[in-house]
Design a protein around this motif. Structure first.
Motif, short mmCIF file in Angstrom:
data_model
loop_
_atom_site.label_atom_id
_atom_site.label_comp_id
_atom_site.label_asym_id
_atom_site.label_seq_id
_atom_site.Cartn_x
_atom_site.Cartn_y
_atom_site.Cartn_z
N ILE A 1 29.87 0.00 75.21
CA ILE A 1 29.49 0.98 74.02
C ILE A 1 30.15 2.33 74.28
CG2 ILE A 1 27.68 2.00 72.78
CD1 ILE A 1 26.06 -0.87 73.46
N PHE A 2 29.19 2.41 76.18
CA PHE A 2 29.99 4.01 76.45
C PHE A 2 31.36 4.20 76.15
CE2 PHE A 2 25.64 3.77 76.89
CZ PHE A 2 25.04 5.05 76.43
N GLU A 3 32.00 3.66 76.62
CA GLU A 3 33.06 3.03 77.18
C GLU A 3 34.44 2.82 75.55
OE1 GLU A 3 33.34 2.19 82.04
OE2 GLU A 3 33.50 0.82 80.65
N VAL A 23 23.53 8.55 82.10
CA VAL A 23 23.30 8.39 81.66
C VAL A 23 21.84 6.96 82.11
CG1 VAL A 23 23.31 6.56 80.04
CG2 VAL A 23 25.15 7.70 80.39
N TYR A 24 20.96 7.78 81.79
CA TYR A 24 19.28 7.57 82.52
C TYR A 24 18.54 6.59 81.30
CZ TYR A 24 14.75 8.62 84.54
OH TYR A 24 13.98 7.89 85.76
N THR A 25 18.95 4.77 81.77
CA THR A 25 18.64 4.01 81.43
C THR A 25 17.20 3.75 81.37
OG1 THR A 25 19.31 2.36 81.71
CG2 THR A 25 20.63 3.43 80.28
N LYS A 26 15.57 3.61 80.89
CA LYS A 26 14.78 3.40 81.15
C LYS A 26 14.87 1.93 80.26
CE LYS A 26 13.19 7.70 81.34
NZ LYS A 26 12.22 8.65 81.03
N MET A 27 14.73 0.69 81.22
CA MET A 27 13.86 -0.45 80.15
C MET A 27 12.76 0.03 79.25
SD MET A 27 14.83 -3.47 79.80
CE MET A 27 16.32 -4.16 81.63
N LYS A 28 12.11 -1.16 78.12
CA LYS A 28 11.04 -0.97 77.86
C LYS A 28 9.44 -0.78 78.90
CE LYS A 28 8.99 -1.69 73.01
NZ LYS A 28 9.14 -2.25 71.75
N ASN A 29 8.62 -0.59 78.60
CA ASN A 29 7.51 -0.64 79.38
C ASN A 29 7.90 -0.90 80.87
OD1 ASN A 29 6.33 -1.13 76.93
ND2 ASN A 29 6.91 -3.30 77.22
N ARG A 65 24.64 7.56 69.36
CA ARG A 65 24.24 8.08 70.64
C ARG A 65 25.57 8.80 71.31
NH1 ARG A 65 18.30 8.13 72.45
NH2 ARG A 65 19.07 10.44 72.96
N ALA A 66 26.19 7.57 71.97
CA ALA A 66 27.33 7.54 72.60
C ALA A 66 28.48 8.46 72.77
CB ALA A 66 27.72 6.14 73.12
N GLU A 67 28.75 8.31 71.16
CA GLU A 67 29.66 9.41 70.28
C GLU A 67 29.34 10.34 70.70
OE1 GLU A 67 33.01 9.26 67.33
OE2 GLU A 67 31.34 7.36 67.04
N ALA A 68 28.48 10.97 70.30
CA ALA A 68 28.05 12.39 70.54
C ALA A 68 28.01 12.52 71.86
CB ALA A 68 26.23 12.84 69.78
N PHE A 69 26.99 12.29 73.06
CA PHE A 69 27.51 12.96 74.28
C PHE A 69 28.26 12.39 75.00
CE2 PHE A 69 25.79 11.30 78.78
CZ PHE A 69 25.50 12.84 78.88
N VAL A 70 29.50 11.69 74.73
CA VAL A 70 30.64 12.04 74.88
C VAL A 70 31.32 13.43 74.57
CG1 VAL A 70 32.84 11.28 75.04
CG2 VAL A 70 31.56 9.82 75.52
N GLU A 71 30.94 13.59 72.96
CA GLU A 71 31.74 14.71 72.69
C GLU A 71 31.04 16.09 73.66
OE1 GLU A 71 32.10 16.71 67.78
OE2 GLU A 71 31.43 14.64 67.98
N ALA A 110 21.94 20.59 88.41
CA ALA A 110 23.17 20.46 88.84
C ALA A 110 24.60 21.04 88.21
CB ALA A 110 22.78 19.56 89.51
N GLY A 111 23.66 20.75 87.23
CA GLY A 111 25.58 21.37 85.68
C GLY A 111 25.68 20.09 85.13
N LEU A 112 25.14 19.12 84.39
CA LEU A 112 25.56 17.46 85.07
C LEU A 112 24.58 17.47 83.21
CD1 LEU A 112 25.08 15.34 87.75
CD2 LEU A 112 26.89 15.80 86.82
N SER A 113 26.05 17.21 82.47
CA SER A 113 24.77 16.60 81.52
C SER A 113 24.22 15.40 81.17
CB SER A 113 25.98 16.07 80.07
OG SER A 113 26.77 17.39 79.68
N LEU A 114 22.83 15.02 80.46
CA LEU A 114 22.12 14.06 80.97
C LEU A 114 21.29 13.25 79.35
CD1 LEU A 114 19.90 12.86 82.15
CD2 LEU A 114 17.83 14.27 82.15
N LEU A 115 21.50 12.29 79.17
CA LEU A 115 21.60 11.20 78.41
C LEU A 115 20.22 10.60 78.42
CD1 LEU A 115 20.98 10.78 75.26
CD2 LEU A 115 22.94 8.78 76.15
N ILE A 116 18.70 10.53 77.69
CA ILE A 116 18.14 9.72 78.50
C ILE A 116 17.89 7.99 76.76
CG2 ILE A 116 15.76 9.45 78.72
CD1 ILE A 116 15.53 12.08 79.74
N LEU A 117 17.50 7.03 77.06
CA LEU A 117 17.29 6.15 76.65
C LEU A 117 16.35 5.20 76.78
CD1 LEU A 117 21.49 5.20 75.95
CD2 LEU A 117 19.80 6.26 74.53
N GLU A 118 15.81 4.59 75.93
CA GLU A 118 15.29 3.60 76.18
C GLU A 118 16.05 1.91 75.91
OE1 GLU A 118 11.67 2.14 73.82
OE2 GLU A 118 10.61 3.04 75.89
#
Length: 304
Positions: free
Chosen positions: A172-174, A244-250, A290-296, A268-276
């Protein structure tokens, strides 16, 4: 866990048993239900316990757990000699060496393989005979070295968080212009990071030391800073721009790690996207937005 569903629907009918670990609370409950569901006398069902700290007492306990597992397998199948263990460790270490070589093809400005491909390959390594897999991976690496480099990506990404065994999630991100160049994931770098020590006198002790000392997992207690440093060092090594910081539900473990990781990653100068994330990628459309917005955002230098 969807892995339990695979028993009633017949997906795992080819199995003669299973080994579960108490990495977190959910696998323990899955084990209880699995054992209740599998009532055939010849099935092998085993609960393996892993320490949550690393010290001499934990090392001794872990070695004993491995020994107990070995004895249980021997009672159910065949006797396992030290020579067989050492030979198996060598084959598995060759798998790790090849996978590290595969990961090295992602380091440069023009990588040769995608994150989706790497995840599919590491997943295959976990379900194939290692000797067969090693031959196939060696051939794939030589083929990949002759490829045209990937140059049309817009952001170099890193995957961290709960276990992710879904290559489609990375795709999806790629598809949106991101490229996963590395990860801290149970099905990725944590699997291949270091070789297992070969202890000729006590192979079980070598296994215990190697598995407890490898890059830390979120289940370990009081090693939050080590996990943070491992993530940041790898991000620097692979020239990562966004995490891309993914957290499995629960998933309580990786949910709690946010307290130690979020600010450090941004500082550290890195962009961070947190997703459940759910096990089944039913919300691919939302993730894609959200992936497209993060990459942009990374491409334009915006703040997350």
């Amino acid at each position: 866990c969807t892995c339990f569903e695979d028993f009633p629907d017949g997906t795992f009918d080819f199995l003669n048993g299973f080994i579960a670990s108490d990495g977190c609370l959910q696998p323990q409950r899955v084990y209880d239900n699995w054992k209740n569901y599998l009532k055939r006398e010849d099935d092998f069902c085993y609960q393996f316990n892993a320490p949550r700290v690393y010290d001499d007492a934990a090392l001794g306990m872990y070695r004993q757990e491995i020994a107990d597992l070995k004895h249980a397998v021997e009672r159910w199948a065949n006797y396992i000699t030290n020579e067989k263990l050492i030979e198996a460790i060598k084959v598995y270490n060759e798998t790790r060496r090849l996978l590290r070589e595969l990961y090295s093809l992602r380091k440069g400005d023009a990588p040769l393989v995608t994150g989706e491909e790497c995840l599919r390959i590491t997943l295959a390594s976990m379900s194939m005979r290692k000797d067969m897999f090693n031959e196939m991976l060696a051939a794939f690496i030589e083929e990949a070295k002759q490829r045209e480099p990937i140059t049309d990506y817009r952001a170099r990404l890193m995957l961290i968080g709960s276990s992710c065994d879904s290559p489609d999630y990375l795709k999806i991100f790629e598809d949106k212009g991101g490229l996963f160049v590395t990860d801290i994931n149970c099905y990725g770098s944590r699997y291949l990071y270091d070789d297992v020590e070969i202890d000729e006198k006590d192979p079980l002790a070598g296994l215990a030391r190697s598995y407890l000392a490898r890059p830390v997992c979120g289940r370990m207690c009081n090693l939050h800073h080590e996990l943070r440093d491992t993530i940041l060092n790898m991000a620097k090594e692979y020239n990562v721009e966004g995490v891309v910081y993914t957290k499995m539900k629960n998933c309580d473990m990786w949910g709690g790690e946010s307290f130690f990781l979020d600010d450090a990653i941004r500082e550290a100068g890195l962009s961070l996207l947190i997703l459940e994330r759910e096990e089944i990628t039913a919300n691919a459309g939302q993730v894609g937005i959200r992936a497209e917005a993060f990459v942009e955002m990374i491409e334009t230098g915006g703040a997350d």
